[in-house]
Structures are given as structure tokens and as C-alpha cells.
Design an enzyme around this catalytic site. Structure first.
Site, PDB file in Angstrom:
ATOM      1  N   ASN A   6       0.883  -1.508  -0.209  1.00 46.93           N
ATOM      2  CA  ASN A   6       0.359   0.171  -0.112  1.00 46.93           C
ATOM      3  C   ASN A   6       0.809   1.559  -0.435  1.00 46.93           C
ATOM      4  O   ASN A   6       1.859   1.369   0.857  1.00 46.93           O
ATOM      5  CB  ASN A   6      -1.055   0.201   1.664  1.00 46.93           C
ATOM      6  N   HIS A   9       0.746   6.013   2.104  1.00 46.28           N
ATOM      7  CA  HIS A   9       1.426   7.135   2.484  1.00 46.28           C
ATOM      8  C   HIS A   9       3.428   7.668   2.299  1.00 46.28           C
ATOM      9  O   HIS A   9       4.018   8.615   2.499  1.00 46.28           O
ATOM     10  CB  HIS A   9       2.377   6.111   4.034  1.00 46.28           C
ATOM     11  N   HIS A  42      -5.189   3.568  -1.756  1.00 47.08           N
ATOM     12  CA  HIS A  42      -7.085   4.789  -0.898  1.00 47.08           C
ATOM     13  C   HIS A  42      -7.343   5.993  -1.582  1.00 47.08           C
ATOM     14  O   HIS A  42      -6.683   6.411  -1.331  1.00 47.08           O
ATOM     15  CB  HIS A  42      -6.739   3.950   0.391  1.00 47.08           C
ATOM     16  N   ARG A  44      -8.977   8.355  -0.789  1.00 48.87           N
ATOM     17  CA  ARG A  44     -10.530   9.327  -0.380  1.00 48.87           C
ATOM     18  C   ARG A  44     -10.957   9.563  -0.915  1.00 48.87           C
ATOM     19  O   ARG A  44     -10.357  10.080  -1.509  1.00 48.87           O
ATOM     20  CB  ARG A  44      -9.719   9.416   1.134  1.00 48.87           C
ATOM     21  N   ARG A  48      -6.994  12.875   0.567  1.00 49.38           N
ATOM     22  CA  ARG A  48      -6.328  13.119   1.958  1.00 49.38           C
ATOM     23  C   ARG A  48      -4.562  12.824   1.212  1.00 49.38           C
ATOM     24  O   ARG A  48      -4.035  13.846   1.529  1.00 49.38           O
ATOM     25  CB  ARG A  48      -6.694  13.323   3.205  1.00 49.38           C
ATOM     26  N   GLU A  69      -8.869   0.779  -2.554  1.00 53.39           N
ATOM     27  CA  GLU A  69      -9.553   0.871  -1.138  1.00 53.39           C
ATOM     28  C   GLU A  69     -10.152   1.771  -1.948  1.00 53.39           C
ATOM     29  O   GLU A  69      -9.777   3.212  -1.915  1.00 53.39           O
ATOM     30  CB  GLU A  69      -8.563   0.982  -0.563  1.00 53.39           C
ATOM     31  N   THR A 100      -7.894   3.855   8.472  1.00 52.41           N
ATOM     32  CA  THR A 100      -9.162   2.962   8.101  1.00 52.41           C
ATOM     33  C   THR A 100      -9.106   2.291  10.040  1.00 52.41           C
ATOM     34  O   THR A 100      -7.957   1.825  10.269  1.00 52.41           O
ATOM     35  CB  THR A 100      -9.333   1.729   7.651  1.00 52.41           C
ATOM     36  N   GLU A 150     -11.328  -9.085   2.992  1.00 55.26           N
ATOM     37  CA  GLU A 150      -9.719  -8.767   3.752  1.00 55.26           C
ATOM     38  C   GLU A 150      -9.715  -8.699   4.928  1.00 55.26           C
ATOM     39  O   GLU A 150     -10.901  -8.337   5.347  1.00 55.26           O
ATOM     40  CB  GLU A 150      -9.304  -7.209   2.709  1.00 55.26           C
ATOM     41  N   HIS A 190      -3.665  -4.582   7.625  1.00 57.39           N
ATOM     42  CA  HIS A 190      -3.699  -3.495   8.561  1.00 57.39           C
ATOM     43  C   HIS A 190      -3.036  -3.820   9.791  1.00 57.39           C
ATOM     44  O   HIS A 190      -3.292  -4.934  10.737  1.00 57.39           O
ATOM     45  CB  HIS A 190      -5.434  -3.066   9.317  1.00 57.39           C
TER      46      HIS A 190
HETATM   47  N1  PXP Z   1      -5.820  -3.146   4.033  1.00 53.11           N
HETATM   48  C1  PXP Z   1      -6.625  -1.452   4.284  1.00 53.11           C
HETATM   49  C2  PXP Z   1      -7.882  -2.135   4.322  1.00 53.11           C
HETATM   50  C3  PXP Z   1      -6.032  -0.744   4.654  1.00 53.11           C
HETATM   51  O1  PXP Z   1      -7.101   0.257   5.152  1.00 53.11           O
HETATM   52  C4  PXP Z   1      -4.924  -0.881   5.218  1.00 53.11           C
HETATM   53  C5  PXP Z   1      -4.877   0.868   5.665  1.00 53.11           C
HETATM   54  O2  PXP Z   1      -4.954   1.878   4.484  1.00 53.11           O
HETATM   55  C6  PXP Z   1      -4.388  -1.635   4.622  1.00 53.11           C
HETATM   56  C7  PXP Z   1      -4.511  -2.879   4.278  1.00 53.11           C
HETATM   57  C8  PXP Z   1      -2.429  -0.965   5.446  1.00 53.11           C
HETATM   58  O3  PXP Z   1      -2.409  -0.733   6.409  1.00 53.11           O
HETATM   59  P1  PXP Z   1      -0.609  -0.813   7.415  1.00 53.11           P
HETATM   60  O4  PXP Z   1      -0.730   0.599   6.386  1.00 53.11           O
HETATM   61  O5  PXP Z   1      -1.267  -0.232   8.463  1.00 53.11           O
HETATM   62  O6  PXP Z   1      -0.084  -1.323   6.806  1.00 53.11           O
END
Ligand code: PXP
Length: 238
Positions: A6, A9, A42, A44, A48, A69, A100, A150, A190
Site C-alpha cells: 500500500n 503513505h 486508497h 479517499r 488526503r 481501496e 481505516t 480482507e 492493517h
Molecule cells: N488494508 C486496508 C483495508 C487498509 O485500510 C490499510 C490501511 O490503508 C491497510 C490494509 C494497510 O495498513 P498498514 O498501512 O497499517 O499496513
């Protein structure tokens, strides 16, 4: 088990200065070159971090699998159908949250979610629902026609006492098994990091992990390709 990264960030860091660096699209490319088997972002509603330009370019450049996402809103569903990611993962979205915070309440939002799942599937996009490791939610996901779930691993990741960690792990194992037995694909994610992923990676019923924050953070110290490779070694158990 596959590892999808992902890259939200990377965009968060870019937004901190409002310029164009670092670019999540370049980051996605580096992740793939290092062996990532999918890219997750994601989009949003408040844009953001990842924005429309990022998603457009990611769609053009991602060569593995793009997992979008998203909240189940008309605007984002429309964008998803135009973009055609390999997977749409529906998540709950609240503007005040930092990230999330939990899975969808599929049972109480069945009527709304069934429409979203239908629209996306008619648009040719397989749909995953982000859910807690909870039997009723997983059964509800199956009932409304989701292709995958998921499993939210955030509570497992946040647990500190050994007993709590173990309890959450067992819930995730049971949920993954149930998902598979219902014919669903099973992803998880997550809060997974370089310490807590090993136990999740040992669960054979999970097809793919979605990991962001830990890998992007580690990239500051060792570089993004190495951060991805280190996580791949954990996920693949080698
Ligand atoms: N899965 C989902 C559905 C999420 O919302 C996120 C965070 O955006 C992640 C996985 C990845 O989480 P992390 O950034 O904590 O690894």
C-alpha cells in the site's frame, strides 16, 4: 501468499509539503521491481493522500495487480468503474479517522453494500470487503456477492499481552478458514509489520497480505526496494 504494498503513505509525505515529491507512482514501480505482487492505494473522498492523478497513472503503470481501496460511494464507484483496478476493496471511511479503523459492518449495511458490489461487478471489477474476523460478517459478505474478504488484522497488531495476541491470531485463522470454505478469496491486512507478520504469513488460507505503513516507514532507513524485499522474505517464509 502474495505481498501487496500500500503506497498511500508515500502520498501522505508528498501532501505534507503540497508539492510533487515523493511520487507514489514512482514508489509503486520500485515496489514492483523489488518483487511486490500487487499495489494498493486508497482514493479517499477527501483526497488526503492519493489523488485522481495518482490513480490514473497507477492504472497505466502498475504491471502486477492494482487494488483500489474505497468507500462505497457513488463518486468513487464511478471512478473505479472507469479505472478498472484488478480488485476493489470496500472499506468504511470516516473523515476524522487517521486510518481505516475497523472492518465494514456488512450485516447492518447489506442493502447499501449489495448495490455497490453489484455495480462494481457489473463494471467487471472483482470486489473484496474489509471485515473483522467475525463469522457473521464473513457470511454476510458471501451473501451479498463479494468475491473476496480482507480480514482486518489491526486488533491483532495492536494487542500487547501474549494471551490477547494469541486470541486475535486464532480469530484470524478461523476467519480465513471460514472464508475459504465459503469459496471466498481471503486477503488480510492493517497494522502488519516486520515483527507481527510472520505468524499471519503462516496461515495457509490467506491469499494475500496488504501492507503499507511499516514498509514505507522502513524505507526511510534501508530504501524502498530493500524494505519490500525484507517483507517479502517474511511473507514467503524464507
Ligand atoms: N488494508 C486496508 C483495508 C487498509 O485500510 C490499510 C490501511 O490503508 C491497510 C490494509 C494497510 O495498513 P498498514 O498501512 O497499517 O499496513
Amino acid at each position: 501468499m502474495r505481498l501487496a504494498i500500500n503506497i498511500d503513505h508515500v502520498a501522505t509525505l508528498r501532501q505534507a509539503r503540497g508539492g510533487s515529491e515523493p511520487d507514489p507512482v514512482s514508489a509503486a514501480h520500485l515496489c514492483e521491481l523489488a518483487g511486490a505482487e500487487g499495489i494498493v492505494c486508497h482514493l479517499r473522498e477527501d483526497r488526503r493522500h492519493v489523488n485522481d492523478r495518482d490513480l490514473r497513472l497507477l492504472r497505466e503503470t502498475v504491471q502486477t495487480r492494482l487494488d483500489l481501496e474505497m468507500a462505497a460511494t457513488d463518486e468513487i464507484i464511478g471512478i473505479a468503474i472507469q479505472t478498472k483496478p484488478e480488485l476493489a476493496t470496500l472499506v468504511p471511511e470516516r473523515r476524522e479517522e487517521k486510518t481505516t479503523e475497523g472492518g465494514l459492518d456488512v450485516r447492518s449495511q447489506k442493502n447499501h453494500l449489495v448495490q455497490a458490489v453489484k455495480a462494481l461487478k457489473q463494471g467487471g471489477i472483482p470486489v473484496s470487503l474489509f471485515v473483522e474476523p467475525d463469522r457473521e460478517q464473513i457470511e454476510a459478505a458471501r451473501e451479498i456477492g463479494a468475491d473476496m474478504i480482507e480480514i482486518h488484522t489491526g486488533h491483532y497488531a495492536n494487542a500487547r499481552a501474549h494471551r490477547d495476541v494469541h486470541e486475535h491470531l486464532v480469530r484470524i485463522q478461523t476467519a480465513a478458514k471460514l472464508g475459504k470454505s465459503l469459496g471466498l478469496g481471503v486477503n488480510a491486512g492493517h497494522g502488519l509489520n516486520y515483527v507481527n507478520t510472520e505468524a499471519i504469513a503462516a496461515i495457509k488460507d490467506i491469499d494475500e497480505l496488504s501492507i503499507g505503513h511499516a514498509v514505507i516507514s522502513r524505507a526511510l532507513y534501508v530504501g524502498l526496494p530493500e524494505a519490500v524485499r525484507e517483507m517479502l522474505r517474511i511473507v514467503k517464509g524464507r
